[in-house]
Design a protein around this motif. Structure first.
Motif, PDB file in Angstrom:
ATOM      1  N   LEU A   1       0.832  -1.199   0.000  1.00  0.00           N
ATOM      2  CA  LEU A   1       0.000   0.000   0.000  1.00  0.00           C
ATOM      3  C   LEU A   1       0.870   1.254   0.000  1.00  0.00           C
ATOM      4  CD1 LEU A   1      -2.722  -1.065   2.590  1.00  0.00           C
ATOM      5  CD2 LEU A   1      -2.896  -1.047   0.097  1.00  0.00           C
ATOM      6  N   PRO A   2       0.437   2.334  -0.581  1.00  0.00           N
ATOM      7  CA  PRO A   2       1.238   3.574  -0.579  1.00  0.00           C
ATOM      8  C   PRO A   2       1.251   4.213   0.805  1.00  0.00           C
ATOM      9  CG  PRO A   2      -0.913   3.964  -1.565  1.00  0.00           C
ATOM     10  CD  PRO A   2      -0.822   2.478  -1.313  1.00  0.00           C
ATOM     11  N   THR A   3       2.247   5.095   1.011  1.00  0.00           N
ATOM     12  CA  THR A   3       2.306   5.883   2.243  1.00  0.00           C
ATOM     13  C   THR A   3       1.370   7.070   2.086  1.00  0.00           C
ATOM     14  OG1 THR A   3       4.598   5.222   2.591  1.00  0.00           O
ATOM     15  CG2 THR A   3       3.798   7.162   3.811  1.00  0.00           C
ATOM     16  N   TYR A   4       0.365   7.130   2.941  1.00  0.00           N
ATOM     17  CA  TYR A   4      -0.669   8.140   2.775  1.00  0.00           C
ATOM     18  C   TYR A   4      -0.236   9.450   3.443  1.00  0.00           C
ATOM     19  CZ  TYR A   4      -3.486   4.110   1.534  1.00  0.00           C
ATOM     20  OH  TYR A   4      -3.956   2.975   0.944  1.00  0.00           O
ATOM     21  N   MET A   5      -0.461  10.552   2.769  1.00  0.00           N
ATOM     22  CA  MET A   5      -0.191  11.878   3.331  1.00  0.00           C
ATOM     23  C   MET A   5      -1.233  12.175   4.404  1.00  0.00           C
ATOM     24  SD  MET A   5       2.452  13.169   1.802  1.00  0.00           S
ATOM     25  CE  MET A   5       2.267  14.932   2.099  1.00  0.00           C
ATOM     26  N   PRO A   6      -0.777  12.766   5.549  1.00  0.00           N
ATOM     27  CA  PRO A   6      -1.760  13.127   6.568  1.00  0.00           C
ATOM     28  C   PRO A   6      -2.721  14.189   6.050  1.00  0.00           C
ATOM     29  CG  PRO A   6       0.446  13.914   7.150  1.00  0.00           C
ATOM     30  CD  PRO A   6       0.603  13.105   5.916  1.00  0.00           C
ATOM     31  N   LYS A   7      -3.932  14.056   6.433  1.00  0.00           N
ATOM     32  CA  LYS A   7      -4.953  14.993   5.986  1.00  0.00           C
ATOM     33  C   LYS A   7      -5.149  16.078   7.037  1.00  0.00           C
ATOM     34  CE  LYS A   7      -7.055  14.392   2.805  1.00  0.00           C
ATOM     35  NZ  LYS A   7      -6.816  14.803   1.425  1.00  0.00           N
ATOM     36  N   ARG A   8      -5.329  17.313   6.565  1.00  0.00           N
ATOM     37  CA  ARG A   8      -5.581  18.439   7.464  1.00  0.00           C
ATOM     38  C   ARG A   8      -6.994  18.339   8.013  1.00  0.00           C
ATOM     39  NH1 ARG A   8      -4.453  24.242   5.081  1.00  0.00           N
ATOM     40  NH2 ARG A   8      -2.367  23.313   5.101  1.00  0.00           N
ATOM     41  N   GLY A   9      -7.132  18.592   9.325  1.00  0.00           N
ATOM     42  CA  GLY A   9      -8.443  18.548   9.943  1.00  0.00           C
ATOM     43  C   GLY A   9      -8.605  19.685  10.942  1.00  0.00           C
ATOM     44  N   HIS A  10      -9.555  19.624  11.833  1.00  0.00           N
ATOM     45  CA  HIS A  10      -9.775  20.648  12.854  1.00  0.00           C
ATOM     46  C   HIS A  10     -10.060  19.961  14.179  1.00  0.00           C
ATOM     47  CE1 HIS A  10     -13.802  19.678  11.316  1.00  0.00           C
ATOM     48  NE2 HIS A  10     -14.211  19.898  12.574  1.00  0.00           N
ATOM     49  N   GLN A  11      -9.656  20.624  15.248  1.00  0.00           N
ATOM     50  CA  GLN A  11      -9.762  20.067  16.585  1.00  0.00           C
ATOM     51  C   GLN A  11     -11.225  20.026  17.022  1.00  0.00           C
ATOM     52  OE1 GLN A  11      -6.952  18.999  18.198  1.00  0.00           O
ATOM     53  NE2 GLN A  11      -8.337  18.023  19.671  1.00  0.00           N
TER      54      GLN A  11
END
Length: 603
Positions: free
Chosen positions: A513-523
């Motif tokens: 599987l590819p290394t997934y980039m972290p996704k931006r989120g909100h607290q």
């Protein structure tokens, strides 16, 4: 004049005289001598020269033409002329394009399919020599006579519109006058449409014994079904031909291949054969029977008798066919048709069930029934008295059957209450049928062949699922025997003895599987809540401390805890700390200093 090999002696002597005169004749006189001889013998001039050459060996000395044997037209051109003539024939007539028009069209500059300049008459002669003339190509194809072993092996059934009569409700049987009923007066045909007669005929191929019957309206599955039911049944001595044939031959009409007719034939175990379209010679027996009925019954006998109703017409038709088949010798075997049909044996004559049963078979479709765990099915049948009774059938011998299957079931009309159960034949891939008898029961409700308790021990037959179940267990847990495999299963053995590691597969796949980039989120906003611990009463707390301290616990501990915490109670999470502080020394010798109260909740 007779053929050349049969001429008389006087004629031979006369030919000798003619030959002598021709040999001595001057130039230009031979033609007159030949014409005189032709007139004397009544033949043509060319025949005289041929007889002189054949009988007397005279040689005229004329050279053969240089173009002798050359046609002046190619075979391909003859094919195109023949195709043009054949392509313009009417389906049911003899009208076609004339040969002159066909040759002119194909030879025209705008078409240019042929270039020959031969005359039309010569081209027609060459077409016939080459076997391409339309008169030759429209002849029926060669046929081979096919034999049958015994009566009722093959029947041919066909319907034909009676073009001679119609049956009026008011006046009875009426002749369809050609002056009133023809294509240019369709209104007259429409007027008697509901009164027109359909003639159904069945002919036994072996004996050519036949039956015929009339119905109102048009060709339909209902009329054909009623005719077959009547033809199969006994005629009460009025006609010997009856029984269910092994094979039924039809033309490819919609009624002949309809579901009700096929249901009836299938249930009666009569195989249906349908010949190709426009191949009426395939049904030659029944076509000949139609011809006999039309010529000898409709155009002869009926012209001298009054017919009042449809039943009256059918009674006369049955009487006539019985008389004709019983008295007229057949040309193939030299005796009446009845005599040949009566050579049928008991094994070859299959008696049809009652008419009402056959009518139900026309409407009967295979019904699906579920096979239970005992490899049995249930099926309801309507008896001759009209009552419905339910029966059980063991289908364990049906090829490939297993519990939970849905199998098609139909009634056996010859041996009620037996049924036939369908299965797919592995060799042909087609649906086949196997008969099964109903299970009989005692008055107590047990099967009559059930083993008696205490007297006989009998294991239930093993089906396909049982065999497969054991094979799967042994495949999963290994072992040389089934018992060994079952023992491993009971002891919690791993499937395939641990040789299959699904997590190794997961790990190998996850590595791809590819290394997934972290996704931006909100607290996520969370409400901060302080959670206070449970408090124990002083007695409860001292009991717990006594359990933890053991012999080091003294009565002074209770007084100290009471003075320190009082009615507020002791926090449960501080018991461990209190036990550690009180453990090093006895409380009587070294009083414990009061501990500061801590906040609970981590903040």
């Amino acid at each position: 004049m007779p053929p050349s090999h049969q001429i008389s002696a006087d004629q031979v002597l006369y030919l000798h005289e003619v030959r002598t005169r021709l040999d001595k004749a001057a130039h230009g006189e031979c033609g007159a001598i030949a014409d005189e001889a032709a007139a004397q013998l009544g033949v043509t001039r060319s025949t005289i020269h041929r007889l002189l050459a054949e009988q007397l060996g005279r040689d005229t000395g004329r050279k053969r033409r240089s173009d002798a044997g050359k046609r002046g037209v190619t075979h391909d051109e003859l094919m195109k002329i023949s195709a043009a003539l054949m392509g313009t024939f009417r389906r049911k007539g003899i009208n076609r394009m004339t040969a002159d028009d066909a040759v002119e069209l194909l030879r025209h500059d705008t078409v240019g399919l042929i270039s020959t300049q031969l005359s039309t008459s010569r081209l027609l002669v060459l077409l016939r020599e080459a076997g391409l003339h339309p008169d030759q190509l429209r002849l029926p194809e060669p046929a081979i006579q096919v034999a049958t072993e015994h009566p009722n092996q093959f029947w041919q059934v066909d319907a034909s519109v009676c073009v001679v009569y119609y049956l009026s409700n008011a006046t009875g049987l009426q002749v369809m006058d050609e002056k009133k009923f023809y294509k240019n007066k369709p209104a007259n045909i429409t007027r008697v449409q509901e009164e027109r007669l359909i003639r159904y005929t069945a002919a036994d191929v072996n004996s050519h014994d036949f039956l015929t019957r009339y119905y109102l309206g048009s060709e339909s599955a209902a009329n054909l079904g009623e005719f077959l039911i009547w033809a199969f049944g006994d005629k009460g001595g009025r006609h010997p031909m009856h029984g269910v044939p092994l094979h039924l031959e039809f033309d490819p009409g919609a009624a002949n291949t309809s579901a009700p007719v096929l249901n009836l034939c299938e249930r009666l175990k009569s195989k249906v054969l349908v010949h190709e379209r426009h191949r009426s010679r395939s049904n030659g027996s029944v076509e000949k029977a139609h011809h006999l009925v039309e010529i000898h019954f409709e155009l002869a006998s009926l012209r001298f008798a009054k017919v009042a109703s449809l039943d009256d017409l059918n009674d006369k038709a049955l009487l006539w066919s019985h008389w004709y088949c019983g008295t007229k010798n057949h040309s193939r075997y030299g005796r009446p048709r009845h005599a040949q049909w009566l050579t049928i044996t008991a094994d070859q004559l299959r008696i049809a069930p009652p008419a009402d049963v056959m009518r139900r078979l026309m409407r009967a479709h295979p019904i699906k029934r579920k096979v239970d765990t005992n490899l049995e099915i249930t099926f309801a049948l309507r008896g001759a008295d009209g009552k419905v009774s339910r029966h059980s059938y063991r289908v364990r011998h049906l090829p490939g059957v297993k519990a939970g299957d849905m199998v098609p079931v139909v009634a056996d009309p010859y041996h009620p209450p037996s049924v036939e159960v369908g299965y797919v034949d592995g060799s042909t891939g087609r649906l086949a049928w196997m008969p099964f008898e109903a299970v009989t029961f005692t008055s107590a409700g047990y099967a009559t062949d059930a083993p008696q308790r205490g007297q006989e021990l009998r294991a239930a037959p093993r089906g396909l699922l049982d065999v497969n179940r054991d094979a799967v267990v042994q495949t999963a847990y290994g072992g040389d025997t089934l018992d060994e495999a079952k023992e491993r299963q009971e002891k919690g053995g791993l499937v395939f003895a641990g040789q299959v590691d699904p997590f190794a597969m997961h790990k190998a796949d996850a590595a791809q599987l590819p290394t997934y980039m972290p996704k931006r989120g909100h607290q996520v906003a969370v409400e901060d809540r302080a959670v206070s611990t449970r408090r124990l009463t002083v007695p409860e707390a001292c009991q717990e401390l006594k359990r933890r301290l053991g012999e080091r616990y003294t009565p002074q501990v209770y007084g100290w805890v009471q003075a320190r915490f009082g009615a507020d109670g002791v926090p449960e999470d501080q018991l461990e700390t209190l036990a550690e502080q009180l453990a090093p020394s006895a409380p009587a010798a070294q009083p414990v200093a009061p501990m500061p109260l801590r906040a609970v909740g981590g903040l």
